[in-house]
Design an enzyme around this catalytic site. Sequence first.
Site, short mmCIF file in Angstrom:
data_model
loop_
_atom_site.label_atom_id
_atom_site.label_comp_id
_atom_site.label_asym_id
_atom_site.label_seq_id
_atom_site.Cartn_x
_atom_site.Cartn_y
_atom_site.Cartn_z
N HIS A 207 -54.47 -22.98 8.79
CA HIS A 207 -55.72 -23.70 9.02
C HIS A 207 -55.53 -25.02 9.74
O HIS A 207 -56.50 -25.69 10.06
CB HIS A 207 -56.46 -23.95 7.70
CG HIS A 207 -55.82 -25.01 6.88
ND1 HIS A 207 -54.79 -24.75 6.02
CD2 HIS A 207 -56.05 -26.33 6.81
CE1 HIS A 207 -54.40 -25.86 5.46
NE2 HIS A 207 -55.14 -26.86 5.92
C1 UD1 Z 1 -59.26 -29.71 4.78
C2 UD1 Z 1 -58.27 -30.87 4.72
C3 UD1 Z 1 -56.84 -30.33 4.71
C4 UD1 Z 1 -56.67 -29.28 3.62
C5 UD1 Z 1 -57.71 -28.18 3.84
C6 UD1 Z 1 -57.61 -27.08 2.80
C7 UD1 Z 1 -58.86 -33.00 5.81
C8 UD1 Z 1 -58.65 -33.84 7.00
N1 UD1 Z 1 -58.39 -31.74 5.88
O1 UD1 Z 1 -59.16 -29.06 6.03
O2 UD1 Z 1 -55.96 -31.42 4.47
O3 UD1 Z 1 -55.36 -28.75 3.66
O4 UD1 Z 1 -59.00 -28.78 3.74
O5 UD1 Z 1 -58.61 -26.12 2.98
O6 UD1 Z 1 -59.42 -33.46 4.83
N2 UD1 Z 1 -66.00 -24.99 5.60
C9 UD1 Z 1 -66.58 -23.91 4.98
N3 UD1 Z 1 -66.72 -23.94 3.62
C10 UD1 Z 1 -66.34 -25.02 2.89
C11 UD1 Z 1 -65.74 -26.10 3.55
C12 UD1 Z 1 -65.55 -26.06 4.90
O7 UD1 Z 1 -66.98 -22.94 5.60
O8 UD1 Z 1 -66.50 -25.01 1.68
C13 UD1 Z 1 -65.82 -24.99 7.05
C14 UD1 Z 1 -66.41 -26.23 7.69
O9 UD1 Z 1 -67.73 -26.06 8.03
C15 UD1 Z 1 -65.51 -26.45 8.87
C16 UD1 Z 1 -64.19 -25.87 8.45
O10 UD1 Z 1 -64.44 -25.05 7.30
O11 UD1 Z 1 -65.99 -25.76 9.98
C17 UD1 Z 1 -63.18 -26.92 8.15
O12 UD1 Z 1 -63.54 -27.73 7.04
P1 UD1 Z 1 -63.02 -29.25 6.97
O13 UD1 Z 1 -63.56 -29.88 5.74
O14 UD1 Z 1 -63.22 -29.90 8.29
O15 UD1 Z 1 -61.47 -29.23 6.80
P2 UD1 Z 1 -60.35 -28.13 6.54
O16 UD1 Z 1 -59.93 -27.56 7.85
O17 UD1 Z 1 -60.76 -27.19 5.46
#
Ligand code: UD1
Length: 379
Positions: A207
């Site tokens: 990821h």
């Molecule tokens: C975040 C953390 C990372 C951790 C990872 C574990 C930061 C900078 N990054 O990255 O350190 O290892 O989580 O998963 O804090 N989304 C969903 N459902 C959710 C949450 C997010 O679909 O419950 C989608 C969001 O809309 C987005 C993507 O997942 O498009 C990424 O979510 P984001 O919170 O930006 O960070 P992660 O890549 O998950």
Amino acid sequence: MTRPRIAFVGGARPNFMKIAPVLRAVDEVNPPFEPVIVHTGQHYSAELSDVFFEQLGIRKPDVHLDAGSGTHGRQTARVLEAFETFLLNASARIETVMVVGDVNSTLAASLAAAKLHIPAVHLEAGLRSFDRTMPEEINRLVTDAVCDLLLVSEPAGEENLIREGIPPSRIRYVGNVMIDTLVQHLPYAEPNGPATGDRRFALVTLHRPSNVDSRESLAAICEFLIGISAELDIVFPVHPRTKSRLEEFGLSERLGRSGSIRLLPPLGYVENLGLMRNAVLVLTDSGGIQEETSYLSVPCLTLRENTERPVTLTLGTNMLVGSDFEKARQSVCEILQGKYRKGKAIPGWDGKAAHRVVAELSAFLENRHLVSPILQAGA
Ligand code: UD1
């Protein structure tokens, strides 16, 4: 007499397995403080959040900040603003804040506390990848700079903090609370989870923006997976960020055409643990999985150029392969022949770290004065 209240702040998937054992230890020892669970809402879906509360037995959060997704600035700002509002509310009565890990919520909550002169504790402090293009590295540096008590999970954490000029009086080696969660749930880990068939399998998780956000890097990883799927099955629970990139770049279909690659939704903790324990190897860019595979003695190939968890390279089973797929292919062949480092016990990765955390939090509350130790030291 009412006990002082400590806000335990969690926001994203990897935070929940760190908070759960500390809450359990609190229930067991009844320390002189009361934990208040604050969910920032950085992760909000059932599969990245709710399932961990259910499986890890974490009670419903006392407070939900509903921060949600967004750019780094927006997500961090939303948590900062909402958490500050909560801390300023007289009825919250928060005397100390504990943040964990390195996600945007960790940074935002520690900043909010520091600005209000509320003492803050960082659990899993001192980890450094020395790569400031990683959002988590910025989060680690800032969080450690503003927290008063730094609880460290591996030897490099202590060394990094000392080198950065943090006084040893603010640092405590407590070990790894993620391993507490693993030890507790290992008996319930599903034997093979969603893996089927008789062939040996590799578990894949990805990821990190550096791997999944560019077409070129994600396509190269997919070709590598397709190549090794001639030798073994691939089980790949796909993070939402990765799922959207695979779709955007037209790579989901390409992976799906290989009959040996199974794309799954993100898994719950015990399903993932079952797969990790039974995989012949794990390919990942996660931080926590490098640690968990080391404890389980399962070989781990990390698709990153660096790691903030170097003890997994020296005492554990982890190996950095970066984007060197030739090296990765070679390593897969060796692992399939049983040639890999089996790993040794790592200090403090013993299933008892959370009790040490509770003891440190209790001592911290007992010894602190009205203002935070950082302010007292004039640092
Ligand atoms: C975040 C953390 C990372 C951790 C990872 C574990 C930061 C900078 N990054 O990255 O350190 O290892 O989580 O998963 O804090 N989304 C969903 N459902 C959710 C949450 C997010 O679909 O419950 C989608 C969001 O809309 C987005 C993507 O997942 O498009 C990424 O979510 P984001 O919170 O930006 O960070 P992660 O890549 O998950």
